[in-house]
Design a protein around this motif. Structure first.
Motif, PDB file in Angstrom:
ATOM      1  N   TYR A  27       9.586   2.858  25.673  1.00  0.00           N
ATOM      2  CA  TYR A  27       8.528   2.508  24.735  1.00  0.00           C
ATOM      3  C   TYR A  27       7.364   1.929  25.539  1.00  0.00           C
ATOM      4  CZ  TYR A  27      12.096   2.620  21.015  1.00  0.00           C
ATOM      5  OH  TYR A  27      13.088   2.984  20.141  1.00  0.00           O
ATOM      6  N   ILE A  58       3.780  -0.081  24.790  1.00  0.00           N
ATOM      7  CA  ILE A  58       2.962  -0.733  23.770  1.00  0.00           C
ATOM      8  C   ILE A  58       1.520  -0.783  24.267  1.00  0.00           C
ATOM      9  CG2 ILE A  58       2.562  -2.880  22.502  1.00  0.00           C
ATOM     10  CD1 ILE A  58       5.580  -3.392  22.693  1.00  0.00           C
ATOM     11  N   VAL A  67       3.570   3.123  21.228  1.00  0.00           N
ATOM     12  CA  VAL A  67       3.233   2.382  20.001  1.00  0.00           C
ATOM     13  C   VAL A  67       1.775   1.956  20.135  1.00  0.00           C
ATOM     14  CG1 VAL A  67       3.803   0.429  18.526  1.00  0.00           C
ATOM     15  CG2 VAL A  67       5.619   1.598  19.794  1.00  0.00           C
ATOM     16  N   GLU A  76       3.421   6.624  17.918  1.00  0.00           N
ATOM     17  CA  GLU A  76       3.578   5.997  16.609  1.00  0.00           C
ATOM     18  C   GLU A  76       2.377   5.087  16.399  1.00  0.00           C
ATOM     19  OE1 GLU A  76       7.383   4.094  16.422  1.00  0.00           O
ATOM     20  OE2 GLU A  76       8.492   5.978  16.692  1.00  0.00           O
ATOM     21  N   ARG A  87       0.769   2.430  14.890  1.00  0.00           N
ATOM     22  CA  ARG A  87       1.128   1.265  14.077  1.00  0.00           C
ATOM     23  C   ARG A  87       0.934  -0.007  14.876  1.00  0.00           C
ATOM     24  NH1 ARG A  87       6.349  -0.349  15.667  1.00  0.00           N
ATOM     25  NH2 ARG A  87       7.540   1.210  16.826  1.00  0.00           N
ATOM     26  N   ALA A  93       2.438  -3.046  16.646  1.00  0.00           N
ATOM     27  CA  ALA A  93       3.734  -3.362  17.257  1.00  0.00           C
ATOM     28  C   ALA A  93       4.269  -4.719  16.819  1.00  0.00           C
ATOM     29  CB  ALA A  93       3.624  -3.319  18.782  1.00  0.00           C
ATOM     30  N   TRP A  97       9.372  -0.919  13.264  1.00  0.00           N
ATOM     31  CA  TRP A  97      10.387  -0.597  14.265  1.00  0.00           C
ATOM     32  C   TRP A  97      11.666  -0.048  13.644  1.00  0.00           C
ATOM     33  CZ3 TRP A  97       9.442  -0.662  19.429  1.00  0.00           C
ATOM     34  CH2 TRP A  97       8.290  -1.341  19.860  1.00  0.00           C
TER      35      TRP A  97
END
Length: 341
Positions: A25, A27, A59, A86, A88, A90, A96
């Motif tokens: 992932y 961020i 993210v 994604e 959005r 975080a 999540w």
């Protein structure tokens, strides 16, 4: 392999696909350069089965940056099926989904410096901290500060972690007498910027991904900061190709860049607090228990010496931008352990 064997034994699932065992992932992925670089490296250097089974999730809160990331990574056709964005926030736990117990990697490059901070204020050395609120004047142009008693639970939590991170000073009675004396002789207001956004983000990520390994890189200090206060931000704007810094964050409106220095010792405390290995109200015996995380902070040059290829970026006169140009940045590495009793 021993750790994976443990996962198999503890799980009700009879088998795992490789994608459930190797996930990254990121961020705040910016333009997607890091994602593409990592996936390029995997494609060229990792075993084929590892590359074919990997999942890279970005993210990203900005729709425009999310679009650029897809385009950047999509330059290599085979990356597209392994990469997704994604779009959005975080720090919103609901985004999540269910708690993921599988090991994974989380990457945050120059994210902490852009996260929201809360400002607190005290009249002098012994006065209690107060929340700082921003108030609009009647003309709706001028902004001013209002001071209110501490009530916000996130600010209170963050302040507790900050206080726990301070190195032990003189005995409390002597220290209080000294502070009281100085507050009378030389009273001065105190201002402190709290990394509440970082605390909120790590609380959410640790809850969603309890076995994540974290790599974070950011500014350890910022030069020529004009705004007063501990951990104060650099606030600047660019006009006609030239940057200029503000003396007050209240003057920054619209298109100003605001970024904060990262206190890496405090970041470590926040990380341990959010993972549950740091308890703020425990007796000394609790420290004998095994820690849930192993952590280390490295200067960027030390990190690159250890994990990069500095021989490939050294110039003929010996200068090396990879090692010499990032003196005010550091890397923070945090991995889960399995020695908790």
């Amino acid at each position: 392999m021993e750790h994976l064997d443990q996962i198999y034994r503890q799980s009700d699932i009879s088998w795992f696909t490789p994608v459930e065992l190797f996930k990254i992932y990121e961020i705040g992925g910016g333009s997607g350069t890091c994602a593409k670089g990592i996936m390029d490296y995997m494609k060229l250097n990792a075993p084929e089965r590892v590359y074919n089974s990997m999942t890279y999730i970005s993210v990203e809160i900005s729709p425009s940056l999310a679009k650029i990331q897809r385009e950047t990574v999509g330059q290599v056709l085979s990356h597209s099926s392994k990469f997704r964005v994604e779009c959005r926030d975080a720090t919103d736990r609901s985004g999540w989904g269910d708690r993921q117990e599988q090991p994974c990697w989380v990457i945050m490059l120059e994210v902490v410096d852009n996260l929201p901070h809360d400002l607190i204020y005290a009249e002098n050395q012994i006065s209690p901290w107060m929340e700082v609120w921003v108030n609009k004047q009647n003309d709706r142009e001028t902004l001013s500060e209002l001071y209110k008693p501490l009530e916000d639970p996130l600010i209170k939590n963050c302040l507790e972690v900050v206080n726990s991170a301070k190195k032990p000073a003189s005995p409390s009675g002597v220290r209080l007498m000294a502070d009281t004396l100085w507050s009378k002789i030389l009273p001065r207001p105190r201002r402190c910027w709290l990394p509440t956004g970082c605390l909120k983000l790590l609380e959410v990520v640790h809850d969603a991904l309890p076995k994540m390994s974290l790599i974070a890189s950011d500014f350890s200090y910022l030069p020529d900061v004009r705004i007063p206060g501990e951990r104060a931000p650099l606030v600047s704007t660019k006009k006609d190709g030239r940057s200029s810094d503000y003396n007050s964050y209240l003057d920054a409106k619209g298109d100003a860049d605001i970024f904060f220095p990262t206190d890496f010792w405090l970041l470590e405390r926040i990380d341990h607090f959010c993972s549950g290995s740091l308890k703020l109200h425990e007796d000394a015996s609790s420290s004998k228990r095994g820690k849930k995380r192993r952590t280390i902070t490295l200067d960027t040059s030390s990190f690159m010496e250890e994990f990069g290829l500095p021989s490939r970026t050294r110039t003929k006169d010996g200068y090396n931008p990879l090692l010499d140009d990032f003196k005010n940045t550091k890397f923070y590495l945090s991995v889960p352990t399995h020695n908790v009793k």
